[in-house]
Scaffold this motif. Structure first.
Motif, PDB file in Angstrom:
ATOM      1  N   GLY A   1       0.777  -1.226   0.000  1.00  0.00           N
ATOM      2  CA  GLY A   1       0.000   0.000   0.000  1.00  0.00           C
ATOM      3  C   GLY A   1       0.807   1.273   0.000  1.00  0.00           C
ATOM      4  O   GLY A   1       2.048   1.263   0.087  1.00  0.00           O
ATOM      5  N   PRO A   2       0.120   2.422  -0.063  1.00  0.00           N
ATOM      6  CA  PRO A   2       0.786   3.719  -0.165  1.00  0.00           C
ATOM      7  C   PRO A   2       1.522   4.135   1.103  1.00  0.00           C
ATOM      8  O   PRO A   2       2.347   5.039   1.054  1.00  0.00           O
ATOM      9  N   TYR A   3       1.242   3.468   2.235  1.00  0.00           N
ATOM     10  CA  TYR A   3       1.893   3.833   3.497  1.00  0.00           C
ATOM     11  C   TYR A   3       2.460   2.597   4.171  1.00  0.00           C
ATOM     12  O   TYR A   3       1.890   1.503   4.113  1.00  0.00           O
ATOM     13  N   LYS A   4       3.606   2.790   4.824  1.00  0.00           N
ATOM     14  CA  LYS A   4       4.288   1.722   5.540  1.00  0.00           C
ATOM     15  C   LYS A   4       4.102   1.915   7.046  1.00  0.00           C
ATOM     16  O   LYS A   4       4.071   3.043   7.537  1.00  0.00           O
ATOM     17  N   LEU A   5       4.005   0.816   7.753  1.00  0.00           N
ATOM     18  CA  LEU A   5       3.865   0.870   9.202  1.00  0.00           C
ATOM     19  C   LEU A   5       5.195   1.255   9.838  1.00  0.00           C
ATOM     20  O   LEU A   5       6.226   0.634   9.576  1.00  0.00           O
ATOM     21  N   VAL A   6       5.156   2.303  10.676  1.00  0.00           N
ATOM     22  CA  VAL A   6       6.336   2.736  11.419  1.00  0.00           C
ATOM     23  C   VAL A   6       6.285   2.213  12.849  1.00  0.00           C
ATOM     24  O   VAL A   6       7.245   1.638  13.360  1.00  0.00           O
ATOM     25  N   SER A   7       5.135   2.400  13.496  1.00  0.00           N
ATOM     26  CA  SER A   7       4.987   1.930  14.872  1.00  0.00           C
ATOM     27  C   SER A   7       3.522   1.658  15.157  1.00  0.00           C
ATOM     28  O   SER A   7       2.639   2.281  14.566  1.00  0.00           O
ATOM     29  N   ARG A   8       3.289   0.738  16.079  1.00  0.00           N
ATOM     30  CA  ARG A   8       1.925   0.352  16.413  1.00  0.00           C
ATOM     31  C   ARG A   8       1.811   0.102  17.910  1.00  0.00           C
ATOM     32  O   ARG A   8       2.452  -0.793  18.449  1.00  0.00           O
TER      33      ARG A   8
ATOM     34  N   MET B   1      -1.093  11.852  -3.123  1.00  0.00           N
ATOM     35  CA  MET B   1      -0.028  11.431  -2.198  1.00  0.00           C
ATOM     36  C   MET B   1       0.570  12.619  -1.446  1.00  0.00           C
ATOM     37  O   MET B   1       1.762  12.653  -1.166  1.00  0.00           O
ATOM     38  N   GLN B   2      -0.268  13.604  -1.132  1.00  0.00           N
ATOM     39  CA  GLN B   2       0.235  14.780  -0.424  1.00  0.00           C
ATOM     40  C   GLN B   2       0.372  14.548   1.079  1.00  0.00           C
ATOM     41  O   GLN B   2       1.086  15.279   1.756  1.00  0.00           O
ATOM     42  N   VAL B   3      -0.320  13.546   1.590  1.00  0.00           N
ATOM     43  CA  VAL B   3      -0.137  13.149   2.986  1.00  0.00           C
ATOM     44  C   VAL B   3       1.030  12.182   3.024  1.00  0.00           C
ATOM     45  O   VAL B   3       0.973  11.099   2.443  1.00  0.00           O
ATOM     46  N   THR B   4       2.109  12.581   3.674  1.00  0.00           N
ATOM     47  CA  THR B   4       3.302  11.741   3.702  1.00  0.00           C
ATOM     48  C   THR B   4       3.492  11.017   5.033  1.00  0.00           C
ATOM     49  O   THR B   4       4.304  10.100   5.121  1.00  0.00           O
ATOM     50  N   GLU B   5       2.738  11.428   6.052  1.00  0.00           N
ATOM     51  CA  GLU B   5       2.784  10.742   7.342  1.00  0.00           C
ATOM     52  C   GLU B   5       1.399  10.848   7.973  1.00  0.00           C
ATOM     53  O   GLU B   5       0.730  11.878   7.868  1.00  0.00           O
TER      54      GLU B   5
ATOM     55  N   THR C   1     -10.768  16.421   0.726  1.00  0.00           N
ATOM     56  CA  THR C   1     -11.296  15.081   0.482  1.00  0.00           C
ATOM     57  C   THR C   1     -12.808  15.139   0.386  1.00  0.00           C
ATOM     58  O   THR C   1     -13.434  16.101   0.852  1.00  0.00           O
ATOM     59  N   VAL C   2     -13.388  14.121  -0.240  1.00  0.00           N
ATOM     60  CA  VAL C   2     -14.827  13.889  -0.147  1.00  0.00           C
ATOM     61  C   VAL C   2     -15.047  12.822   0.913  1.00  0.00           C
ATOM     62  O   VAL C   2     -14.104  12.140   1.321  1.00  0.00           O
ATOM     63  N   VAL C   3     -16.283  12.681   1.368  1.00  0.00           N
ATOM     64  CA  VAL C   3     -16.605  11.701   2.404  1.00  0.00           C
ATOM     65  C   VAL C   3     -16.924  10.364   1.746  1.00  0.00           C
ATOM     66  O   VAL C   3     -17.829  10.260   0.914  1.00  0.00           O
ATOM     67  N   ASP C   4     -16.181   9.352   2.116  1.00  0.00           N
ATOM     68  CA  ASP C   4     -16.370   8.010   1.576  1.00  0.00           C
ATOM     69  C   ASP C   4     -17.621   7.383   2.197  1.00  0.00           C
ATOM     70  O   ASP C   4     -17.735   7.324   3.419  1.00  0.00           O
ATOM     71  N   PRO C   5     -18.577   6.892   1.382  1.00  0.00           N
ATOM     72  CA  PRO C   5     -19.789   6.295   1.954  1.00  0.00           C
ATOM     73  C   PRO C   5     -19.517   5.069   2.809  1.00  0.00           C
ATOM     74  O   PRO C   5     -20.344   4.687   3.636  1.00  0.00           O
ATOM     75  N   GLU C   6     -18.334   4.451   2.631  1.00  0.00           N
ATOM     76  CA  GLU C   6     -17.956   3.308   3.456  1.00  0.00           C
ATOM     77  C   GLU C   6     -17.294   3.747   4.764  1.00  0.00           C
ATOM     78  O   GLU C   6     -16.920   2.901   5.578  1.00  0.00           O
ATOM     79  N   ASP C   7     -17.091   5.052   4.954  1.00  0.00           N
ATOM     80  CA  ASP C   7     -16.399   5.588   6.131  1.00  0.00           C
ATOM     81  C   ASP C   7     -14.956   5.087   6.202  1.00  0.00           C
ATOM     82  O   ASP C   7     -14.418   4.858   7.278  1.00  0.00           O
ATOM     83  N   VAL C   8     -14.339   4.917   5.024  1.00  0.00           N
ATOM     84  CA  VAL C   8     -12.954   4.448   4.940  1.00  0.00           C
ATOM     85  C   VAL C   8     -12.130   5.513   4.225  1.00  0.00           C
ATOM     86  O   VAL C   8     -12.096   5.559   2.996  1.00  0.00           O
ATOM     87  N   PRO C   9     -11.471   6.394   4.954  1.00  0.00           N
ATOM     88  CA  PRO C   9     -10.596   7.366   4.284  1.00  0.00           C
ATOM     89  C   PRO C   9      -9.413   6.649   3.653  1.00  0.00           C
ATOM     90  O   PRO C   9      -8.815   5.758   4.261  1.00  0.00           O
ATOM     91  N   LYS C  10      -9.107   7.020   2.447  1.00  0.00           N
ATOM     92  CA  LYS C  10      -7.933   6.466   1.772  1.00  0.00           C
ATOM     93  C   LYS C  10      -7.016   7.659   1.509  1.00  0.00           C
ATOM     94  O   LYS C  10      -7.246   8.467   0.608  1.00  0.00           O
ATOM     95  N   PHE C  11      -5.980   7.763   2.323  1.00  0.00           N
ATOM     96  CA  PHE C  11      -5.206   8.997   2.400  1.00  0.00           C
ATOM     97  C   PHE C  11      -4.394   9.289   1.146  1.00  0.00           C
ATOM     98  O   PHE C  11      -3.956  10.418   0.941  1.00  0.00           O
ATOM     99  N   LYS C  12      -4.214   8.308   0.288  1.00  0.00           N
ATOM    100  CA  LYS C  12      -3.499   8.596  -0.955  1.00  0.00           C
ATOM    101  C   LYS C  12      -4.293   9.554  -1.843  1.00  0.00           C
ATOM    102  O   LYS C  12      -3.723  10.225  -2.705  1.00  0.00           O
TER     103      LYS C  12
END
Length: 526
Positions: free
Chosen positions: A190-197, A219-223, A510-521
């Motif tokens: 995916g467009p983002y990698k896990l750094v910490s959890r 891809m303007q959100v980088t973190e 952004t627009v609001v996703d009807p699934e309530d799933v933001p996709k930050f890319k």
């Protein structure tokens, strides 16, 4: 960037939101993802986080339209109508640099078909997954499946070698309390990698510089710094103060305050989700009632009476401040099979409900426990509290037990609840999804969220038959027939369709996703 401590509500109310950091998006919502194992929990916030890190073959964009992801195109095979062929995207790598190919897809889909997977119903018609070449995958179904692509939009692909190396071949048994490497670690495309959890505390993801779609999306959100904040007042205070830039669940009582704050917006859309109550109608006796040797919920008259006692308009006006649409069926209007007639069928009639209770032999009522989440749906606990008062009018005395979703959902999955709240979205936009999970007899392949104990073998056969019916008018009639049984049996008590209210700094695009799933890319940061 270091996330500052969230201010108290009292401190933050007087503050206004500062400008958004150019690259970092600070995201909050009421509850955390339950796990990072992509096949363990079919649950909204879990899927939302996993969508940033992992990818399916095809995906829905922020408007709900199906678009390519790890597959570039797909179609039924010309030689065999029981086969869907997917051509895969070449040149894709996982976050650790491993090459993505058809063996990863085959492994992931077969993994998602196993008993502990919470996505197995979506692949219930699949008999085989084949990888004839490195960038072609074939999904073989038991009869032609006209909606197979719609079943794959949340079906994430794992790296087979990574899973084998980290003892993550088996899906996490979330309901059984199992903890695994894949529950807290991820290696996606995916467009983002896990750094910490840190579950329930903070998760940090950063841009995947090698992402295949880097030049195709903003891809303007980088973190992204993700912070679950269960308390509604604290969550709103964090947005007002600028401690976070984006919250998905603005409390209805705070909508005007957020919308009126300098530098903040509230963006609204109907959600593809309905909220309802489920009832244990199948057991001979209930564990959490005061009726010995009988199950009052087994009588359809009692179930209908309980539904008739619920004043959905009052919940809409008082609890939801107008931010809901009363429901009469457990499917949202987005879904194939929804009808206005069924959705307007639920009417409040307290006197009629009392008469039904008397007729069923429960004129003096009974007591029962209602299990409710307090950090998953909009005003979930308040809805349950309102229902408690309404049901008391017909002699059903309810003991409310509200708890975080991490403890609530296993009660449903393991059928340890007799009366419960659940919300259901339909990512396939087709009623088959509702039936597979909520109506079909609970078993190895279907019915994983059906805690009603309802079982009808004839209806099960019709539900399974939907997956291979290519005559669409005939299929639509089959769907209508199944819904008629669901409505006649009063399997569930529909409450309302949710309305989404996303609160964010004005610079977030952004627009609001009807699934309530933001996709930050897709997000912009202006």
């Amino acid at each position: 960037m270091v996330l500052r401590t969230v201010l108290s509500a009292a401190t933050a109310i007087a503050l206004v939101a500062p400008a958004v950091q150019a690259e970092t998006l600070r995201w909050a919502r009421a509850g955390d993802a339950l796990t990072l194992d992509p096949h363990a929990q079919n649950e909204g916030p879990t899927t939302a986080l996993n969508h940033q890190i992992m990818e399916p073959l095809i995906i829905r964009d922020m408007t709900g339209a199906i678009v390519p992801a790890l597959a570039t195109d797909w179609a039924p095979s010309e030689e065999d109508p029981n086969v869907w062929t997917f051509n895969l995207r070449e040149g894709v790598t996982f976050h650790d640099g491993a090459t993505f190919d058809s063996e990863d897809v085959k492994f992931s889909l077969e993994r998602a078909m196993t008993p502990d997977s919470d996505f197995k119903e979506l692949l219930g018609s699949v008999t085989e997954v084949r990888a004839p070449s490195p960038y072609v995958i074939e999904i073989v179904t038991d009869g032609p499946n006209p909606i197979m692509p719609s079943n794959l939009t949340n079906m994430f692909i794992m790296d087979k070698d990574w899973a084998e190396a980290n003892n993550a071949v088996k899906v996490q048994d979330y309901e059984g309390g199992e903890d695994t490497f894949a529950a807290k670690n991820a290696n996606g495309t995916g467009p983002y990698k896990l750094v910490s959890r840190e579950p329930d505390v903070r998760t940090v993801i950063t841009i995947n510089e090698d992402y295949w779609g880097k030049d195709e999306f903003p891809m303007q959100v980088t973190e992204v710094i993700y912070t679950p904040i269960q308390n509604a007042a604290t969550r709103v205070a964090a947005l007002l103060s600028g401690e976070v830039d984006f919250i998905q669940d603005v409390p209805v009582q705070d909508l005007q305050r957020v919308a009126g704050a300098d530098g903040l917006d509230v963006r609204t859309a109907p959600q593809n989700r309905v909220i309802f109550f489920g009832m244990n109608m199948g057991d001979a006796d209930l564990a959490n009632d005061n009726v010995e040797g009988a199950n009052p919920l087994a009588d359809v008259r009692v179930r209908r009476a309980m539904s008739m006692a619920i004043n959905r308009d009052a919940i809409q006006q008082v609890v939801m401040r107008g931010q809901s649409a009363p429901a009469g069926m457990i499917a949202p209007p987005f879904v194939n099979g929804w009808t206005e007639e069924m959705d307007s069928a639920s009417k409040t009639d307290v006197e009629g409900a009392k008469a039904l209770m008397e007729e069923a032999g429960y004129g003096d009522g009974f007591s029962i426990q209602l299990d409710c989440p307090n950090d998953r749906y909009i005003n979930d606990e308040a809805i349950c509290q309102a229902a408690v008062s309404m049901l008391a009018q017909i002699g059903v005395n309810v003991n409310l037990d509200a708890k975080p979703k991490a403890q609530h959902f296993p009660l449903i999955n393991t059928t340890q609840t007799d009366f419960y709240m659940l919300g259901w979205g339909v990512p396939t936009y087709d009623s088959e999804y509702v039936f597979n999970f909520l109506v079909h007899t609970k078993g190895e392949k279907y019915g994983s969220w059906n805690a009603t104990r309802f079982s009808n073998p004839d209806l099960d056969a019709k539900i399974v038959g939907l997956a291979s019916e290519t005559d669409l008018p005939k299929r639509d009639q089959m769907i209508a027939d199944i819904w008629q049984v669901v409505q006649d049996e009063a399997l569930y008590i529909p409450i309302h369709h949710q309305v989404l209210n996303w609160g964010m700094a004005s610079q977030v695009g952004t627009v609001v996703d009807p699934e309530d799933v933001p996709k930050f890319k897709y997000f912009t940061m202006n």
